[in-house]
Design a protein around this motif. Structure first.
Motif, mmCIF file in Angstrom:
data_model
loop_
_atom_site.group_PDB
_atom_site.id
_atom_site.type_symbol
_atom_site.label_atom_id
_atom_site.label_comp_id
_atom_site.label_asym_id
_atom_site.label_seq_id
_atom_site.Cartn_x
_atom_site.Cartn_y
_atom_site.Cartn_z
ATOM 1 N N VAL A 145 0.858 -1.184 0.000
ATOM 2 C CA VAL A 145 0.000 0.000 0.000
ATOM 3 C C VAL A 145 0.896 1.235 0.000
ATOM 4 N N ALA A 146 0.535 2.238 -0.822
ATOM 5 C CA ALA A 146 1.329 3.462 -0.885
ATOM 6 C C ALA A 146 0.501 4.564 -1.520
ATOM 7 N N ARG A 147 1.084 5.771 -1.585
ATOM 8 C CA ARG A 147 0.386 6.930 -2.124
ATOM 9 C C ARG A 147 0.284 6.891 -3.648
ATOM 10 N N THR A 148 1.156 6.148 -4.320
ATOM 11 C CA THR A 148 1.132 6.066 -5.782
ATOM 12 C C THR A 148 1.206 4.600 -6.204
ATOM 13 N N LYS A 149 0.855 4.348 -7.469
ATOM 14 C CA LYS A 149 0.885 2.980 -7.967
ATOM 15 C C LYS A 149 2.313 2.444 -8.027
ATOM 16 N N THR A 150 3.274 3.303 -8.403
ATOM 17 C CA THR A 150 4.670 2.868 -8.469
ATOM 18 C C THR A 150 5.183 2.491 -7.087
ATOM 19 N N LEU A 151 4.847 3.286 -6.081
ATOM 20 C CA LEU A 151 5.274 2.965 -4.714
ATOM 21 C C LEU A 151 4.531 1.749 -4.179
ATOM 22 N N ALA A 152 3.277 1.549 -4.583
ATOM 23 C CA ALA A 152 2.535 0.356 -4.159
ATOM 24 C C ALA A 152 3.191 -0.900 -4.717
ATOM 25 N N LYS A 153 3.659 -0.804 -5.964
ATOM 26 C CA LYS A 153 4.369 -1.933 -6.573
ATOM 27 C C LYS A 153 5.667 -2.210 -5.812
ATOM 28 N N LEU A 154 6.356 -1.157 -5.445
ATOM 29 C CA LEU A 154 7.596 -1.286 -4.684
ATOM 30 C C LEU A 154 7.321 -1.882 -3.313
ATOM 31 N N ALA A 155 6.254 -1.401 -2.637
ATOM 32 C CA ALA A 155 5.899 -1.923 -1.314
ATOM 33 C C ALA A 155 5.525 -3.392 -1.390
ATOM 34 N N ASN A 156 4.839 -3.785 -2.456
ATOM 35 C CA ASN A 156 4.451 -5.186 -2.610
ATOM 36 C C ASN A 156 5.672 -6.075 -2.753
ATOM 37 N N ARG A 157 6.652 -5.603 -3.509
ATOM 38 C CA ARG A 157 7.875 -6.395 -3.693
ATOM 39 C C ARG A 157 8.587 -6.621 -2.370
ATOM 40 N N LEU A 158 8.681 -5.581 -1.551
ATOM 41 C CA LEU A 158 9.324 -5.725 -0.248
ATOM 42 C C LEU A 158 8.485 -6.594 0.685
ATOM 43 N N ARG A 163 21.717 4.374 -8.322
ATOM 44 C CA ARG A 163 21.704 2.920 -8.181
ATOM 45 C C ARG A 163 20.489 2.392 -7.436
ATOM 46 N N THR A 164 19.826 3.221 -6.680
ATOM 47 C CA THR A 164 18.645 2.796 -5.927
ATOM 48 C C THR A 164 17.452 3.673 -6.297
ATOM 49 N N THR A 218 11.660 6.192 3.041
ATOM 50 C CA THR A 218 13.058 6.384 2.645
ATOM 51 C C THR A 218 13.829 5.072 2.700
ATOM 52 N N ALA A 219 13.630 4.313 3.769
ATOM 53 C CA ALA A 219 14.323 3.026 3.893
ATOM 54 C C ALA A 219 13.905 2.074 2.772
ATOM 55 N N ALA A 220 12.610 2.090 2.412
ATOM 56 C CA ALA A 220 12.131 1.207 1.342
ATOM 57 C C ALA A 220 12.754 1.583 0.002
ATOM 58 N N LEU A 221 12.873 2.890 -0.250
ATOM 59 C CA LEU A 221 13.486 3.342 -1.506
ATOM 60 C C LEU A 221 14.958 2.970 -1.562
ATOM 61 N N ARG A 222 15.645 3.103 -0.436
ATOM 62 C CA ARG A 222 17.073 2.768 -0.414
ATOM 63 C C ARG A 222 17.310 1.274 -0.581
ATOM 64 N N LEU A 267 2.841 -4.542 3.559
ATOM 65 C CA LEU A 267 3.642 -3.354 3.849
ATOM 66 C C LEU A 267 2.844 -2.121 3.440
ATOM 67 N N ASP A 268 2.535 -1.261 4.422
ATOM 68 C CA ASP A 268 1.759 -0.054 4.204
ATOM 69 C C ASP A 268 2.671 1.159 4.304
ATOM 70 N N LEU A 269 3.080 1.684 3.157
ATOM 71 C CA LEU A 269 3.925 2.876 3.127
ATOM 72 C C LEU A 269 3.099 4.156 3.166
ATOM 73 N N ALA A 270 1.790 4.054 2.903
ATOM 74 C CA ALA A 270 0.937 5.235 2.980
ATOM 75 C C ALA A 270 0.660 5.607 4.431
ATOM 76 N N GLY A 271 0.399 4.598 5.246
ATOM 77 C CA GLY A 271 0.123 4.855 6.644
ATOM 78 C C GLY A 271 1.361 5.034 7.489
ATOM 79 N N HIS A 272 2.517 4.649 6.939
ATOM 80 C CA HIS A 272 3.787 4.767 7.672
ATOM 81 C C HIS A 272 4.812 5.434 6.756
ATOM 82 N N PRO A 273 4.649 6.726 6.490
ATOM 83 C CA PRO A 273 5.586 7.420 5.584
ATOM 84 C C PRO A 273 7.009 7.433 6.095
ATOM 85 N N GLU A 274 7.207 7.191 7.405
ATOM 86 C CA GLU A 274 8.562 7.173 7.943
ATOM 87 C C GLU A 274 9.364 5.977 7.425
ATOM 88 N N TRP A 275 8.679 4.983 6.852
ATOM 89 C CA TRP A 275 9.375 3.821 6.295
ATOM 90 C C TRP A 275 9.762 4.034 4.833
#
Length: 445
Positions: free
Chosen positions: A141-154, A203-204, A175-179, A165-173
């Motif tokens: 789960v995330a604010r955008t479809k691209t981030l939702a795809k990324l969250a699903n992979r993790l 690279r990331t 940066t770590a997910a992107l890295r 993995l809910d990146l929309a409800g936990h925006p503090e996560w």
């Protein structure tokens, strides 16, 4: 708050087989492509053996004896039906859905603040999916479809997330997910762009999200800039609830064995043309042209190589099976060459439009109402008695061009004779493995 979810079925083809074959749990399993050629789906246990995606089966056949590898032929009827069940459940739980592939669907989770904790809601959805269908899923789960795809992979890769993995409800996560995500693993970033980004020091996913807009636009164009904006949390891609209109329809297949007979290739083309016509009619369209093609086996350098194709116009545009078949045979006859062993053939119906959108032609013959009724009766019969119950052409069941499926499982959900039988009171030790578990399905209303 705007939010998207991505639900992805884990090892979908393998999971479908395991629903009706619980004896496969914990075993390395691969699903093979047409003609049992390559591994197109792998269980986690098979991945641990080092079996790669699209790995030719002959290269990993030794695992059958050394590690108990189970190799099954593709059972597309089963996978398609199980996918329909999964998508139906998702449509009942989310305000909007976009079926992205046979095993993936985007969800519109905007305005669902009433559910409280989104992570708990997603876990409940996972449990519902497992209980009703037997299919395990991961949810991002995330604010955008691209981030939702990324969250699903993790969510799928990290045991700590337990599949959600809910990146929309936990925006503090975020940066770590992107890295933790390599730039080549970003949705929409192919190998070419990944190589360019790596050379530029990106690279990331985090590196790319911080790239200058000018560099991104110059290097990756407007599409790349949209991806970067979504990585930054700015929604650009909306949910596509209505699929784009189909413009072509292709039916092709690699033959089980190479063939050199015109009659064999003709039978295959007739079968493919009939199937393509049926698909086009199902979508309420007509075709303006039929493109027929055939190829030799490019891996057999000891055999003469050739490829041929031709396009035959359909005037007026039609989806009538006899007319499409006649056009396909006409094209095949025109391009046929003796002395070659053909490995693949197919047909592509082009210029698809709705009948009402066909340009009027004063010199065109009037619509053939009788032929339209015949096609409607043909489709009704096949819908009632199964695809292929009534068809044009006649090919031997053991024709050389027919697809090899040496280890195909029953069509548990789409054929009456294959439906598992549950027997009350039968000792578990005597119960067949294929009948040991059935998805429970949603409760009755």
């Amino acid at each position: 708050m705007q939010a998207f979810g991505l639900v992805d079925c884990n090892n979908f083809y393998v999971s479908c087989e395991r629903v009706f074959r619980p004896d496969l749990e914990g075993k390395p399993v691969v699903i093979l492509s047409n003609n049992d050629g390559c591994c197109v789906a792998r269980s986690n246990e098979a991945k641990a053996l080092g079996i790669g995606m699209a790995e030719p089966f002959f290269k990993v056949r030794h695992f059958v004896d050394s590690h108990g590898l189970v190799a099954l032929s593709s059972n597309y009827a089963l996978y398609g039906d199980m996918s329909a069940m999964v998508m139906s459940i998702l449509a009942d739980h989310a305000p909007g859905t976009e079926v992205y592939s046979i095993d993936e669907s985007f969800l519109d989770l905007s305005g669902m603040d009433c559910v409280g904790d989104m992570t708990s809601w997603c876990r409940e959805l996972r449990e519902t999916m497992r209980r009703w269908t037997g299919i395990p899923v991961s949810i991002g789960v995330a604010r955008t479809k691209t981030l939702a795809k990324l969250a699903n992979r993790l969510a799928k890769k990290s045991p700590k997330t337990d599949g959600v993995l809910d990146l929309a409800g936990h925006p503090e996560w975020l940066t770590a997910a992107l890295r933790r995500t390599n730039v080549g693993d970003i949705w929409g970033i192919g190998k070419q762009w990944a190589g360019i980004c790596n050379l530029a020091g990106h690279r990331t996913a985090w590196d790319l999200s911080q790239a200058e807009d000018g560099w991104v636009r110059k290097t990756m164009g407007a599409v790349g800039l949209r991806t970067v904006m979504e990585l930054r949390g700015t929604p650009v891609n909306d949910l596509e609830t209505v699929p784009d209109a189909r413009q072509t329809c292709c039916v092709s297949r690699s033959f089980g064995d190479t063939v050199d007979s015109f009659a064999d290739v003709r039978d295959a083309i007739v079968t493919f043309a009939s199937r393509a016509s049926e698909k086009v009619r199902r979508d309420g369209l007509v075709a303006g042209a039929a493109h027929v093609f055939m190829q030799t086996d490019r891996f057999r350098r000891d055999q003469a190589q050739n490829s041929a194709s031709t396009t035959v116009r359909l005037c007026p545009p039609t989806a009538s099976t006899p007319l499409v078949v006649n056009a396909a045979i006409k094209g095949l006859t025109a391009m046929w060459s003796d002395g070659f062993r053909w490995r693949k053939a197919g047909i592509i119906l082009l210029d698809l439009v709705r009948p009402e959108d066909v340009p009027r032609d004063l010199f065109a013959p009037p619509p053939n109402v009788r032929a339209e009724k015949l096609m409607a009766a043909l489709d009704d019969a096949n819908a009632k008695f199964g695809r292929g119950a009534v068809m044009f052409g006649l090919a031997a069941p053991d024709a050389a061009w027919k697809m090899k499926q040496g280890s195909v499982t029953p069509s548990w959900t789409t054929r009456w004779e294959d439906i598992p039988i549950a027997r009350l009171g039968q000792p578990s030790s005597d119960r067949p493995a294929a009948q040991a578990r059935m998805p429970r399905g949603p409760p009755s209303p």
